[in-house]
Design a protein around this motif. Structure first.
Motif, short mmCIF file in Angstrom:
data_model
loop_
_atom_site.label_atom_id
_atom_site.label_comp_id
_atom_site.label_asym_id
_atom_site.label_seq_id
_atom_site.Cartn_x
_atom_site.Cartn_y
_atom_site.Cartn_z
N MET A 1 5.87 1.85 3.51
CA MET A 1 6.28 3.19 3.07
C MET A 1 5.48 3.59 1.83
SD MET A 1 10.10 4.14 3.91
CE MET A 1 11.15 3.26 2.82
N LYS A 2 5.17 4.90 1.75
CA LYS A 2 4.39 5.42 0.62
C LYS A 2 5.31 5.61 -0.58
CE LYS A 2 0.76 8.99 0.86
NZ LYS A 2 0.36 10.18 1.61
N LYS A 3 4.95 5.02 -1.71
CA LYS A 3 5.76 5.20 -2.92
C LYS A 3 5.43 6.54 -3.55
CE LYS A 3 6.50 0.47 -4.30
NZ LYS A 3 6.05 -0.61 -5.15
N VAL A 4 6.46 7.36 -3.81
CA VAL A 4 6.21 8.70 -4.33
C VAL A 4 7.17 9.06 -5.46
CG1 VAL A 4 7.57 9.68 -2.42
CG2 VAL A 4 6.06 11.15 -3.64
N ALA A 17 9.25 20.22 -2.13
CA ALA A 17 8.71 18.86 -1.96
C ALA A 17 9.84 17.91 -1.58
CB ALA A 17 8.02 18.41 -3.25
N VAL A 18 10.99 18.07 -2.24
CA VAL A 18 12.14 17.21 -1.93
C VAL A 18 12.57 17.42 -0.47
CG1 VAL A 18 14.62 16.89 -2.42
CG2 VAL A 18 12.95 16.94 -4.30
N ASP A 19 12.58 18.67 -0.01
CA ASP A 19 12.94 18.93 1.39
C ASP A 19 11.99 18.20 2.34
OD1 ASP A 19 15.08 20.50 0.93
OD2 ASP A 19 14.04 22.42 1.20
N LEU A 20 10.70 18.25 2.02
CA LEU A 20 9.72 17.55 2.88
C LEU A 20 9.97 16.05 2.87
CD1 LEU A 20 6.52 19.62 2.03
CD2 LEU A 20 7.50 19.35 4.32
N GLU A 26 11.37 8.19 6.64
CA GLU A 26 10.82 6.90 7.08
C GLU A 26 9.43 6.65 6.47
OE1 GLU A 26 9.48 10.08 9.61
OE2 GLU A 26 11.47 9.59 8.88
N GLU A 27 8.78 7.73 6.01
CA GLU A 27 7.41 7.58 5.47
C GLU A 27 7.36 7.29 3.98
OE1 GLU A 27 4.41 10.64 6.21
OE2 GLU A 27 5.56 11.13 8.02
N TYR A 28 8.41 7.72 3.25
CA TYR A 28 8.32 7.66 1.79
C TYR A 28 9.43 6.83 1.14
CZ TYR A 28 5.21 11.65 2.40
OH TYR A 28 4.19 12.47 2.78
N LYS A 29 9.05 6.13 0.08
CA LYS A 29 10.04 5.47 -0.79
C LYS A 29 9.98 6.23 -2.12
CE LYS A 29 12.65 2.53 -2.91
NZ LYS A 29 13.67 3.49 -3.31
N THR A 43 20.76 14.95 -9.98
CA THR A 43 21.62 13.88 -9.49
C THR A 43 21.74 13.95 -7.97
OG1 THR A 43 22.91 14.11 -11.50
CG2 THR A 43 23.92 12.85 -9.73
N HIS A 44 21.98 15.17 -7.49
CA HIS A 44 22.14 15.37 -6.05
C HIS A 44 20.88 14.88 -5.31
CE1 HIS A 44 23.53 17.29 -2.41
NE2 HIS A 44 22.39 17.97 -2.32
N GLN A 45 19.71 15.30 -5.80
CA GLN A 45 18.45 14.91 -5.15
C GLN A 45 18.26 13.39 -5.21
OE1 GLN A 45 15.63 17.15 -7.52
NE2 GLN A 45 15.54 18.82 -6.03
N ALA A 46 18.54 12.81 -6.39
CA ALA A 46 18.32 11.38 -6.57
C ALA A 46 19.20 10.57 -5.62
CB ALA A 46 18.58 10.98 -8.01
N LYS A 47 20.44 11.03 -5.43
CA LYS A 47 21.35 10.32 -4.51
C LYS A 47 20.86 10.46 -3.07
CE LYS A 47 25.56 10.58 -7.29
NZ LYS A 47 26.81 11.34 -7.50
N LEU A 48 20.50 11.71 -2.71
CA LEU A 48 20.05 11.94 -1.33
C LEU A 48 18.82 11.10 -0.99
CD1 LEU A 48 20.11 15.82 -0.76
CD2 LEU A 48 21.46 14.08 0.44
N LEU A 49 17.90 11.02 -1.96
CA LEU A 49 16.63 10.35 -1.69
C LEU A 49 16.63 8.88 -2.11
CD1 LEU A 49 14.17 13.16 -2.82
CD2 LEU A 49 14.38 12.26 -0.51
#
Ligand code: NDP
Ligand code: MG
Length: 391
Positions: A1-4, A17-20, A26-29, A43-49
Motif C-alpha cells: 500500500m502507498k503511504k500517504v 483528496a480525502v474522498d479519493l 485498498e491502495e493507500y495507507k 477527527t472525523h477524517q482521521a477515524k474514517l481513514l
C-alpha cells in the motif's frame, strides 16, 4: 500500500483528496492529516481513514482535538513540520498560503519522493530554492492547480521546443463588472465564483485575478519557462485548462470538467491514471468562448509580469504573495475595499527594497515577514486617513 499524508485535509482541495482516498482504501495507507482549526472534521477524517497522526496548527484547538480523539490510537503531533518530515510515498499539500512552504521543504529534505502540490503560494515563494532542493533530493513535484496540471500533462508527452503556454482564466465573478461596480464589490459577491467552488482566499484571488497572477509565477517556476512565453486568456466556461503552443502553430489543449477531483486524482495516481466518473459531454457543453484579459480593470496579471521581469523576481514574488495574503485578509475583515487590494499590493512592491538575495528558507521567511509588516502599515494608514476624512 502507498503511504500517504494530506496536509490541509479539511479544506476544499483536502476534502476532495480525502474522498479519493476513501474510494481507494485498498491502495493507500494514510499516515497523517492536518487542519488549522477544524478539529471536528479532522477527527472525523482521521477515524474514517484510520490515520496514524494528526496536527492542528492553531493551538487554541489542541484540547478539543485531544478530547475528540480519546479512546482512539490516533496520535497528535505538535507541529505541521513534524508530520511533513515523516517520509511517505505521496504527500498531498492542500494548505493555503505561505504556511505550506516550510512543510514542503521539510518533506523534500526528509525523503518524501512525490509531492502533489495544490498550494501555489509555496511554489510562488519557494521559487528556485524549492526546485533546487527537490532536484537534489530526487523529489517529484506534481502540480494540482488545474492549469498547471494541464500543462504538466501536455509537456510530459510533448516537452520539446514549445513556443509558449497559455493559462486559462475563468475571469471570476466580476468579469463583466464596470469600474464603478468593482469599487463597490462586496465580500459575498467576491466569494461566489461562477465555475469553481473553492476556499475563501483563492475565491477572492480569483475575483481580483490575483489568482492568475500567482499562477503565472507558479508556471514560470514549475516549468522553468520565460515569463514572456506565458500568456493568460479568459475562458469563462473553464473547460480548457491549459494550452501549449508549438512553433508550427499547433495548440495542444487539455479539456476536462471544471472539477478539481481530476487534477488531484491525476497527481495522486501519477504516472498512471485512475478511472473517474467526471466525464465531459461536449454536446451538452454547447459553446466555448475566449477573450483577452482587460488589464485596466484587472491589473493583477501585469503586476506578476512586472515582478518576473524585475531585477529580483524571486524576492518580489514573495513580496507580491505576502502583500496579497495580508490585503485579502484586510478585505475579508472590512479594513479595505475591493479595489484597494491590488492598490495595496502595488504599494508594497514599490516600497520593498531591503533584500536582494535568497539562499535559504529563512531568507524567504524574513522577506515574507517584512512584506507583511509594510503592507499592514499601508492598510492601517489608509484606514486612518479614511476615518479622518469621514470625521
Ligand atoms: P481552504 O481554505 O479551503 O483550505 C485550506 C486548508 O489549509 C484547510 O485544511 C485549513 O484548515 C488549512 N489551513 C489554513 N490556514 C492554515 C495555516 N496557517 N497553517 C496550516 N494549515 C492551514 O483552501 P483551498 O482548499 O481552496 O486551497 C488550498 C490550496 O490549493 C491553496 O493554495 C489554493 O491556492 C490551491 N488551489 C485551490 C483550488 C480550489 O479549487 N480550491 C484550485 C487550485 C489551487 P481549516 O479547515 O481548519 O481552516
Ligand atoms: Mg488554477
Amino acid at each position: 500500500m502507498k503511504k500517504v499524508s494530506v496536509i490541509g485535509s479539511t479544506g476544499s482541495i483536502g476534502k476532495k483528496a480525502v474522498d479519493l482516498l476513501l474510494h481507494n482504501r485498498e491502495e493507500y495507507k494514510v499516515i497523517a492529516l492536518s487542519a488549522y482549526s477544524n478539529f471536528a472534521l479532522l477527527t472525523h477524517q482521521a477515524k474514517l481513514l484510520d490515520a496514524e497522526y494528526v496536527v492542528i496548527s492553531n493551538k487554541e484547538f489542541y484540547k478539543n482535538l485531544k478530547e475528540e480523539l480519546l479512546g482512539t490510537n490516533i496520535k497528535i503531533e505538535a507541529d505541521l513540520i513534524n508530520i511533513a518530515a515523516i517520509p511517505v510515498e505521496l504527500l498531498i499539500v492542500a494548505v493555503v498560503g505561505i504556511a505550506g512552504l516550510e512543510p514542503v521543504i521539510h518533506a523534500i529534505e526528509n525523503g518524501t519522493k512525490t509531492i502533489a502540490l495544490a498550494n501555489k503560494e509555496s511554489i510562488v515563494c519557494g521559487g528556485k530554492l524549492l526546485f533546487k532542493k527537490a532536484k537534489e533530493n530526487g523529489t517529484q513535484i506534481i502540480p494540482i492547480d488545474s492549469e498547471h496540471s494541464a500543462i504538466f500533462q501536455i509537456l510530459e508527452n510533448n516537452g520539446q521546443c514549445i513556443e509558449k503556454i497559455i493559462l486559462t482564466a475563468s475571469g471570476g465573478p466580476f468579469l463583466n463588472y464596470s469600474n464603478e461596480q468593482l469599487k463597490n464589490a462586496t465580500i459575498n459577491k467576491a466569494l461566489t465564483h461562477p465555475t469553481w467552488n473553492m476556499g475563501k482566499k483563492i475565491s477572492i484571488d480569483s475575483a481580483t485575478m490575483m489568482n492568475k497572477a500567482l499562477e503565472v509565477i507558479e508556471a514560470h517556476n514549475l516549468f522553468d519557462i520565460n515569463p514572456n512565453k506565458i500568456e493568460v486568456i479568459v475562458h469563462p466556461e473553464s473547460v480548457i485548462h491549459g494550452i501549449a503552443v508549438y512553433p508550427d502553430g499547433t495548440n495542444f489543449a487539455l479539456m476536462a470538467l471544471p472539477d478539481m477531483t481530476l487534477p488531484i486524482s491525476y497527481a495522486m495516481s501519477w504516472p498512471q491514471r485512475s478511472a473517474l466518473s467526471c466525464k465531459l459531454d461536449l454536446a451538452k457543453q454547447n459553446t466555448l468562448t475566449f477573450q483577452a484579459v482587460d488589464h485596466e480593470r484587472f491589473p493583477a496579471v501585469n503586476l506578476s509580469i512586472k515582478v518576473l521581469n524585475s531585477h529580483s523576481p524571486d524576492v518580489y514574488s514573495i513580496v507580491l504573495n505576502a502583500a496579497n495574503e495580508v490585503a485579502v485578509n484586510a478585505f475579508l475583515t472590512l479594513q479595505i475595499e475591493f479595489l484597494e487590494i491590488i492598490e495595496v499590493i502595488n504599494l508594497a512592491i514599490e516600497n520593498f527594497s531591503n533584500y536582494t538575495h535568497i539562499s535559504s528558507l529563512s531568507d524567504i521567511i524574513y522577506i515574507d515577514r517584512e512584506s507583511r509588516a509594510i503592507t499592514q502599515e499601508f492598510i492601517d494608514n489608509k484606514t486612518c486617513n479614511q476615518k479622518s476624512l469621514s470625521m
